[in-house]
Design a protein around this motif. Sequence first.
Motif, PDB file in Angstrom:
ATOM      1  N   THR A 140      13.928 -23.650  -9.045  1.00 40.09           N
ATOM      2  CA  THR A 140      14.714 -24.051 -10.203  1.00 40.09           C
ATOM      3  C   THR A 140      14.908 -22.821 -11.084  1.00 40.09           C
ATOM      4  O   THR A 140      14.639 -21.696 -10.646  1.00 40.09           O
ATOM      5  N   SER A 215      17.937 -19.487  -7.753  1.00 41.50           N
ATOM      6  CA  SER A 215      18.858 -20.006  -8.765  1.00 41.50           C
ATOM      7  C   SER A 215      19.847 -18.911  -9.128  1.00 41.50           C
ATOM      8  O   SER A 215      19.520 -17.721  -9.020  1.00 41.50           O
ATOM      9  N   PRO A 216      21.058 -19.261  -9.553  1.00 42.05           N
ATOM     10  CA  PRO A 216      22.015 -18.225  -9.950  1.00 42.05           C
ATOM     11  C   PRO A 216      21.577 -17.517 -11.229  1.00 42.05           C
ATOM     12  O   PRO A 216      21.227 -18.179 -12.212  1.00 42.05           O
ATOM     13  N   LEU A 219      23.440 -18.591 -14.331  1.00 42.62           N
ATOM     14  CA  LEU A 219      23.149 -19.861 -14.991  1.00 42.62           C
ATOM     15  C   LEU A 219      22.099 -19.692 -16.081  1.00 42.62           C
ATOM     16  O   LEU A 219      21.901 -20.594 -16.899  1.00 42.62           O
ATOM     17  N   PRO A 235      20.909 -19.426  -5.105  1.00 39.19           N
ATOM     18  CA  PRO A 235      20.471 -20.755  -4.667  1.00 39.19           C
ATOM     19  C   PRO A 235      20.623 -20.946  -3.168  1.00 39.19           C
ATOM     20  O   PRO A 235      21.385 -20.236  -2.503  1.00 39.19           O
ATOM     21  N   HIS A 328      18.068 -29.472 -10.121  1.00 36.37           N
ATOM     22  CA  HIS A 328      18.611 -28.135  -9.896  1.00 36.37           C
ATOM     23  C   HIS A 328      19.460 -28.072  -8.640  1.00 36.37           C
ATOM     24  O   HIS A 328      20.537 -27.451  -8.640  1.00 36.37           O
ATOM     25  N   VAL A 332      23.426 -26.941  -8.825  1.00 37.91           N
ATOM     26  CA  VAL A 332      23.960 -25.678  -8.311  1.00 37.91           C
ATOM     27  C   VAL A 332      24.925 -25.911  -7.148  1.00 37.91           C
ATOM     28  O   VAL A 332      25.886 -25.145  -6.976  1.00 37.91           O
ATOM     29  N   LYS A 333      24.705 -26.944  -6.350  1.00 37.32           N
ATOM     30  CA  LYS A 333      25.671 -27.248  -5.290  1.00 37.32           C
ATOM     31  C   LYS A 333      27.028 -27.614  -5.903  1.00 37.32           C
ATOM     32  O   LYS A 333      28.085 -27.218  -5.391  1.00 37.32           O
ATOM     33  N   ALA A 336      28.573 -24.444  -7.243  1.00 38.35           N
ATOM     34  CA  ALA A 336      29.031 -23.605  -6.134  1.00 38.35           C
ATOM     35  C   ALA A 336      30.355 -24.095  -5.576  1.00 38.35           C
ATOM     36  O   ALA A 336      31.145 -23.304  -5.038  1.00 38.35           O
ATOM     37  N   MET A 395      31.477 -20.127 -12.475  1.00 44.02           N
ATOM     38  CA  MET A 395      30.131 -20.189 -11.917  1.00 44.02           C
ATOM     39  C   MET A 395      30.175 -20.126 -10.395  1.00 44.02           C
ATOM     40  O   MET A 395      29.311 -19.501  -9.757  1.00 44.02           O
ATOM     41  N   ILE A 399      28.095 -17.589  -7.977  1.00 45.32           N
ATOM     42  CA  ILE A 399      27.207 -18.060  -6.913  1.00 45.32           C
ATOM     43  C   ILE A 399      27.641 -17.499  -5.566  1.00 45.32           C
ATOM     44  O   ILE A 399      26.803 -17.127  -4.732  1.00 45.32           O
TER      45      ILE A 399
END
Length: 421
Positions: A140, A215-216, A219, A235, A328, A332-333, A336, A395, A399
């Motif tokens: 995370t 994690s990016p 972010l 991620p 998380h 993030v998916k 992305a 974002m 990513i």
Amino acid sequence: MPSTFLFATWNGGGAVPPVLSVARALRERGHTVRVLADTSLHAQVAAIGVEAIAWTTAPQGDPADPAKDVIKDFEARTPLGAFARLRDRIVCGPAADYAQDTAAELRARPADVLVAEFMLLGALTAGEGAGIPVASLATTLYTFPTRGAPPPGLGLKPATGALGRLRDRVLTSVMLKPWEKGLPPLNAARAARGLPPLHSVVDAFGRVDRLLVLSPRALDHPGREFPANVRHVGPRLDDPSWAGDLELPPGDAPLVLAGMSSSYMRQRDQLERIAEALGTLPVRGLLTTGPAVDPATIRAPRNVLVTAAAPHTAALRHAAVTITHAGHGTAVKSLAAAVPLVCMPQGRDQPEVARHVESAGAGITVGRNASSRTIAQAVERILREPSYRWHARRMAAAIAADTATDLAIAELEALAEAGAR
């Protein structure tokens, strides 16, 4: 040169897929990989072609089943109570048991590198005691206090001015205090491995050669400073092995992907309110309940398809909005895939993730008890205002840059090479 990696992990719900993604990538690179894990994870470990080894003294559980969950944080009445359960039942309380099992496996079959999910301080202690390179995987956002960021876990905006900096110092001190109760069992585990005691539990998280943040970096707070052993490696976007095949609801209206935690968090009411909200909108809804909730128990309108699981990565290629607990992995998916979010954090790291999504301009946060009307209004706003999609695309570009090269594998292979010298 092929190396041998021993992974140590636990059934922490959304923390599992990214850890196993790293293990699989190493195996595909020709390395020997095995995974110490709860028996409830062994099918998922086998699915990536890696050997699974059961814990023998450390606790084992299955968070999809409330009766088998080790932490049972859904029973806690306060966030502090939920934190205490994690500290006492995974991170510190059973540290000696995790260390014993990990050390026994390393004696039986040595490894070049130990890689552990970052909450397993007992496993990390065993690696330190064995004198081999050790890496931890943070699945995370980076969760420890640093310069240039507010205390993590509270969902705060960065401080400005002297009063803001004072706020951060005071709150950081308050946040670190509950860790103190975990220090005696952690130091007992360290003593059993011939290691000196620590003055702080938080210090133990940094006693690794590499702490890889899955994690990016984009972010997190722009001006944040990190310790020298921390690396943001981007991620992991793999879906869990149990996600199944994709089935989309019929029609061509905008698709809203909705899902809460894959572990049990008393989320059935939230799922029903989401379904009700989507029923009032000109959209198609794909609502995934996860293994913790029976989809047959969710009442849903005709425009909402309810299913136990779906591959989110594939579904997001068709989605206009995601409604999520702000776990998380789902967050993030979605980012992305350039899909903005409506976040309904339930607990754990979710308020912090939701705050960062909102700060990035890529989503809206509503309360865990938000009404179906409030949820519907948030979805409408994201569909109506193009800025959310624009920031989600920004974002997504960040990513994509993070994941163009597998930085986690590069770091782990470098550790193995350094240890072999």
